[in-house]
Design an enzyme around this catalytic site. Structure first.
Site, PDB file in Angstrom:
ATOM      1  N   HIS A  13       0.790  -1.232   0.000  1.00  0.00           N
ATOM      2  CA  HIS A  13       0.000   0.000   0.000  1.00  0.00           C
ATOM      3  C   HIS A  13       0.828   1.291   0.000  1.00  0.00           C
ATOM      4  O   HIS A  13       0.779   2.088  -0.939  1.00  0.00           O
ATOM      5  CB  HIS A  13      -0.913   0.041   1.235  1.00  0.00           C
ATOM      6  CG  HIS A  13      -1.778  -1.165   1.418  1.00  0.00           C
ATOM      7  ND1 HIS A  13      -2.911  -1.371   0.681  1.00  0.00           N
ATOM      8  CD2 HIS A  13      -1.686  -2.220   2.264  1.00  0.00           C
ATOM      9  CE1 HIS A  13      -3.492  -2.500   1.072  1.00  0.00           C
ATOM     10  NE2 HIS A  13      -2.759  -3.034   2.021  1.00  0.00           N
ATOM     11  N   ASP A  14       1.551   1.505   1.093  1.00  0.00           N
ATOM     12  CA  ASP A  14       2.124   2.833   1.340  1.00  0.00           C
ATOM     13  C   ASP A  14       3.199   3.284   0.346  1.00  0.00           C
ATOM     14  O   ASP A  14       3.302   4.484   0.068  1.00  0.00           O
ATOM     15  CB  ASP A  14       2.673   2.916   2.774  1.00  0.00           C
ATOM     16  CG  ASP A  14       1.566   2.847   3.811  1.00  0.00           C
ATOM     17  OD1 ASP A  14       0.394   3.050   3.440  1.00  0.00           O
ATOM     18  OD2 ASP A  14       1.879   2.588   4.986  1.00  0.00           O
TER      19      ASP A  14
END
Ligand SMILES: [Ca+2]
Length: 316
Positions: free
Chosen positions: A246-247
């Site tokens: 994700h990040d």
């Protein structure tokens, strides 16, 4: 030297294996990104652990000089919800990393964010929130003047087509502190969102994980071990071919924006409903008259994304 101007960024984070990779990607990209500080927030695990983990990641990158500021230990209005079921007890389970020795700054993260935005030339500092938006919202509440001075807020959070991961309707970062998210989405600064719609296409498949490990460096091997750990959970949950990373979409976007496509649309945060609290109500199809307040990404060149991470990890 490349003509690209180095962008000043503050990474606001709750590490988290994927936060760790996002930080490593930024620190491996000094041509494009100058990390002027890392602020920590309670999220995946409590604040004490996210602060410890941020320090471990900087030391892993050989950057004990990075200034780390601890921030808010709970959401604005509700009790903290954590995600040890995904990230393990420490938040950074997987590799065995040494206990960090680098310092935490005395200043509170919120004060650092406010002071930096007031001191640096207006429109030169980008905020990169990778966790619940509590620190950023608190800074905006306490110092509304800073919103005009923010270059851009590029955050990981929310979902539209993928709907939710912590509840059927909400993504974790927004769900943990929807009141904070509402403040950030309404603040008037340019907001760019990396929702689950994007990150669920950024899957660490076996060949991609092997490429991290094959770097043979401390950072490469630790990244492979972190994504291995992360993967157990997602494989069970989604039956996917690998864990979504994700990040790092946030820091990758700042280095190579062309890897992503999206729409400038209206996004509102549900803060009331028990059933859909923390939902990002994204007007993807333009069915309301509400004005756009965010660039909501929808797609990613996943091969290009993983090639970039592998290339930059190799430099650490
Ligand atoms: Ca995170």
């Amino acid at each position: 030297m490349a003509a690209t101007k180095t962008q000043k960024i503050i990474i606001d984070t709750d590490p988290g294996q994927d936060d760790a990779v996002a930080i490593l990607l930024a620190l491996g990209s000094p041509q494009e990104l100058e990390v002027i500080g890392i602020t920590t927030v309670a999220g995946n695990v409590p604040l004490e652990l996210t602060t410890r983990n941020a320090r471990m990641v900087c030391e892993l990158a050989g950057r004990p000089d990075i200034a780390i500021y601890a921030g808010c230990d709970r959401p604005l209005a509700h009790t903290l919800v954590t995600a040890e079921h995904v990230h393990g007890k420490t938040g950074l389970d997987g590799p065995t990393l040494p206990e960090p020795t680098m310092p935490v700054q005395d200043k509170h993260a919120v004060d650092f964010i406010i002071e930096t935005l007031r001191t640096e030339p207006s429109g030169t500092v980008t905020l990169c929130p990778l966790g619940p938006l509590t620190n950023i919202a608190t800074a905006l509440q306490r110092a509304p003047d800073i919103s005009d001075r923010i270059k851009e807020i590029v955050l990981m959070g929310g979902a539209y087509f993928e709907v939710g991961n912590i509840t059927p309707a909400a993504e974790f970062n927004i769900y943990v502190d929807p009141e904070a998210a509402e403040i950030v989405f309404k603040c008037g600064a340019p907001v760019t969102v990396m929702p689950l719609d994007v990150t669920h296409k950024a899957l660490v498949t076996k060949p991609r994980n092997d490429a991290f490990r094959a770097l043979g460096t401390k950072a490469g091997v630790a990244t492979a071990q972190m994504t291995d750990f992360f993967e157990r959970f997602d494989k069970e949950k989604y039956g996917s071919e690998g864990a979504p990373l994700h990040d790092p979409c946030v820091t990758a976007y700042l280095i190579k924006p062309d890897l992503f496509t999206g729409r400038n649309i209206n996004v509102e945060i549900e803060t009331q409903s028990d059933l859909t609290r923390g939902m990002t109500v994204a007007d993807w199809w333009g069915v309301t008259d509400r004005g756009p307040n965010a660039t909501f990404m929808g797609d990613i060149d996943a091969d290009g994304f993983f090639a970039l991470i592998t290339e930059r990890l190799a430099t650490l």
